[in-house]
Motif scaffolding. Structure first.
Motif, PDB file in Angstrom:
ATOM      1  N   ASP A 108       2.039   9.153  -9.923  1.00 15.86           N
ATOM      2  CA  ASP A 108       0.937   8.317  -9.263  1.00 15.86           C
ATOM      3  C   ASP A 108       1.301   6.857  -9.938  1.00 15.86           C
ATOM      4  OD1 ASP A 108       0.111   9.742  -7.451  1.00 15.86           O
ATOM      5  OD2 ASP A 108      -1.871   9.860  -8.650  1.00 15.86           O
ATOM      6  N   THR A 152      -1.211   3.243  -4.543  1.00 16.36           N
ATOM      7  CA  THR A 152      -2.226   2.274  -4.641  1.00 16.36           C
ATOM      8  C   THR A 152      -3.546   2.834  -4.076  1.00 16.36           C
ATOM      9  OG1 THR A 152      -1.717   1.583  -2.254  1.00 16.36           O
ATOM     10  CG2 THR A 152      -0.577   0.271  -4.172  1.00 16.36           C
ATOM     11  N   HIS A 153      -3.228   3.992  -3.358  1.00 16.63           N
ATOM     12  CA  HIS A 153      -4.784   4.789  -2.852  1.00 16.63           C
ATOM     13  C   HIS A 153      -4.521   6.192  -2.789  1.00 16.63           C
ATOM     14  CE1 HIS A 153      -4.912   0.545  -1.125  1.00 16.63           C
ATOM     15  NE2 HIS A 153      -6.232   0.581  -1.002  1.00 16.63           N
ATOM     16  N   THR A 192       0.551   5.657  -0.358  1.00 17.92           N
ATOM     17  CA  THR A 192      -0.316   6.856  -0.340  1.00 17.92           C
ATOM     18  C   THR A 192       0.626   8.183  -0.760  1.00 17.92           C
ATOM     19  OG1 THR A 192      -0.334   7.291   2.078  1.00 17.92           O
ATOM     20  CG2 THR A 192      -2.038   5.728   0.712  1.00 17.92           C
ATOM     21  N   THR A 251       0.710  -1.243  -0.103  1.00 14.81           N
ATOM     22  CA  THR A 251      -0.002   0.263   0.099  1.00 14.81           C
ATOM     23  C   THR A 251       0.849   0.966  -0.106  1.00 14.81           C
ATOM     24  OG1 THR A 251      -1.923  -1.135   0.997  1.00 14.81           O
ATOM     25  CG2 THR A 251      -2.018   1.341   1.301  1.00 14.81           C
ATOM     26  N   PRO A 294      -5.280   3.312  -9.160  1.00 18.64           N
ATOM     27  CA  PRO A 294      -5.397   3.357  -7.612  1.00 18.64           C
ATOM     28  C   PRO A 294      -6.807   3.392  -7.203  1.00 18.64           C
ATOM     29  CG  PRO A 294      -4.954   5.491  -8.464  1.00 18.64           C
ATOM     30  CD  PRO A 294      -4.856   4.628  -9.592  1.00 18.64           C
TER      31      PRO A 294
END
Length: 441
Positions: free
Chosen positions: A191, A197-198, A4, A2, A224
């Protein structure tokens, strides 16, 4: 893993709305044992300033939101140009030359005809000769991404199922006429390249997300998980945007707000979970769930930060505030006693100086007219300082015996006469620190 990111523009200081985005992304990464990226969106050289970059980092460090890597978009311009060229080669990127006035006239005409006010793609019909002529007359045009006119759909982490008709959206401008790469393109490239991913951001970015989904797909990236949190309003539901300049984190810090108060409120505000003071980051991380947040505008009142700050401070040992106690003028031999008396009677550490001044110099008394004679009689019975832990109980017992007053009618007028306040510390504990009594002496 993960991953961010928080991608602020260094054109100002972080405000409470920025913090909401940063915190949500941070908590998601930490809860999953992932990575949190600080990405400085400094592609606008005229408005970006180093003092704001430093300020952003300082604010995040103050809050304990530590990043795993930091990147600057101004150092990644070659990547954006490579992506732009790829889109050109695919026929998904085109140059347009309309002036703002011409675009405005087109929008008005479309609205009058009952059509969506979107760009009409007139630039796609220009010949190379016409483009050369326009460049000579107007300079370089802007570069627009050509959307596929299909529905764009995704399952939003907060808003649920979203579906947007791309035909109702203008082809977004990704590069300005002066060559500046805009956020929409830079964000997609970053990104994708960074493996984000988020992505959690404000609901005002929903349309941007729709266009970026098509861009990510065109560039061969992996989508994402998107989540769009509600926008903050003022306590009466009024627009907060005009007040954000007064809600910068550096200003809240200067006003004495504690990080634990800010994090505790912002990690729950707008969710179905109650706001609870958390002094441990691990507990804050463990209790966070993005699915508990709603889409309705969320009311924010800065005043809510002060009870949380007060509760946090009341639980601190002297060692944690020794510097502030000393700065208030309290000598070391009185510090422990002073903090024990004041810790539950301050909103912020900035209140400490006022309490020490009161103890040293006395307070301007508050005496209601109907209590004036009673207070004068009572003060005549008060011994001279220094006072001790028994002074309050001994004195009030004598006043009670002499005047017949008891309960609130006895204690409240005396508290107000000695401290100038209707509320405050236990008077038995306060009296040994009280050096001067102004009223009637």
């Amino acid at each position: 893993m993960t991953t961010t990111r928080f991608a602020p523009s260094p054109t100002g200081y972080i405000h409470i709305g920025n913090l909401r985005t940063a915190l949500m992304n941070y908590l998601i990464a930490r809860k999953a044992g992932g990575s949190f990226i600080l990405r400085i969106d400094d592609t606008d050289p005229e408005r970006s300033k180093e003092e704001y970059v430093d300020g952003i980092k300082r604010d995040l460090e103050w809050l304990g939101l530590h990043w795993d890597r930091v990147d600057r978009q101004s150092a990644r311009l070659d990547l954006y140009e490579a992506a732009a060229q790829k889109l050109r080669d695919m026929g998904r990127f085109y140059e347009a030359f309309e002036t703002p006035t011409e675009l405005d006239l087109k929008r008005k005409k479309q609205l009058n005809m009952g059509k969506p006010p979107v760009y009409d793609r007139a630039a796609l019909a220009l010949s190379e000769a016409e483009k050369e002529r326009l460049r000579a007359e107007r300079g370089n045009g802007v570069w627009r991404f050509k959307l596929n006119h299909a529905r764009i759909e995704w399952d939003d982490g907060i808003l649920g199922d979203i579906s947007i008709d791309a035909a109702s959206v203008s082809d977004p401008v990704l590069i300005r006429g002066d060559g500046q790469v805009l956020y929409t393109l830079a964000s997609v490239v970053d990104d994708t390249e960074m493996g984000v991913t988020h992505v959690v951001r404000g609901s005002d970015h929903v349309t941007n997300t729709a266009t970026q989904i098509q861009m990510i797909e065109a560039l061969g990236g992996t989508l994402p998980v998107f989540a769009h949190h509600s926008l903050l309003t003022g306590p009466q539901g009024e627009a907060l945007s005009k007040r954000l300049g007064t809600l910068a984190l550096r200003d809240l810090r200067a006003q004495g707000v504690q990080p634990a108060a800010l994090l505790s409120l912002m990690a729950r505000l707008g969710s179905s979970d109650p706001v609870e003071l958390q002094t441990d980051m691990a507990a804050l991380i463990d209790g966070f769930d993005i699915s508990h947040f709603g889409s309705a505008p969320t009311k924010f009142d800065a005043e809510d930060l002060y009870p949380l700050t007060a509760r946090y401070l009341s639980g601190l040992p002297l060692e944690a505030v020794a510097e502030e106690v000393s700065a208030a003028g309290v000598p070391d031999d009185k510090a422990e006693e002073f903090w024990a008396v004041t810790r539950e009677n301050i909103r912020t550490l900035k209140d400490l100086g006022g309490w020490w001044t009161l103890m040293q110099n006395g307070a301007e008394p508050q005496i209601d007219a109907e209590d004036a004679d009673f207070v004068a009689e009572a003060l005549a019975l008060l011994p001279e300082p220094p006072f001790d832990a028994e002074t309050w109980s001994t004195w009030t017992a004598e006043v009670k015996a002499q005047t017949g007053r008891k309960g609130r009618g006895l204690f409240m007028p005396l508290r107000k006469a000695l401290t100038g306040q209707a509320h405050g510390p236990d008077m038995s504990a306060l009296m040994p620190l009280l050096q001067v009594v102004k009223a009637g002496r």
